[in-house]
Scaffold this active site. Structure first.
Site: not given
Length: 146
Positions: A7, A64, A66-67, A69, A97-98, A108, A133
């Site tokens: 965004d 975005c 902050t990451g 959203g 791991h994920n 920002r 895992h």
């Protein structure tokens, strides 16, 4: 191929990420935004997440302000395991791991040099494939079906 989505809060940082991907020859599909004007990140992140979930793209990088959203939106898509990372350790563990398939970044929150290091770590770290895992990722995938 990596799906890119941002965004206005991630627009400038995404430009740096795109230039880096072009420099290293890593293909991408850009889902926007294409201007620094205000926009709704769910409208942009959702189609990019679907492209990853459906295998059109191997993974994604969503940005975005902050990451947060874009990571929430991505994780609403069945088959997506999005990880919001603010350092390389987090990106490495998210992949190892994920088996995270979407990297979320805050435009920002981190500077471009750190973002590029995180992107490289994410793209170059394989899933560990250790039994524990694999088991945990399967458990996550089963949650998608509920």
């Amino acid at each position: 191929m990596v799906a890119l989505a941002c965004d206005q809060g991630g627009f400038e940082l995404m430009g740096c990420v795109k230039r880096h991907l072009e420099t290293i020859g890593y293909p991408y599909k850009d889902f926007g935004t294409f201007t620094p004007d205000s926009c709704d990140y769910p409208v942009i992140a959702a189609p990019a997440a679907i492209a990853v979930a459906e295998g059109v793209c191997d993974n994604g990088i969503f940005i975005c302000g902050t990451g947060i959203g874009v990571s929430i939106v991505a994780n609403k898509t069945r088959g997506i395991r999005a990880a919001l990372c603010t350092n390389c350790f987090m990106a490495e563990k998210a992949r190892m791991h994920n088996d995270a398939n979407v990297l979320a970044l805050g435009g920002r929150v981190i500077d471009s040099d750190l973002a590029i290091s995180i992107v490289d770590t994410f793209l170059n770290t394989p899933f560990s494939d250790a039994e524990r895992h694999r088991r945990r990722v399967l458990m996550i995938n089963e949650m998608d079906k509920e």
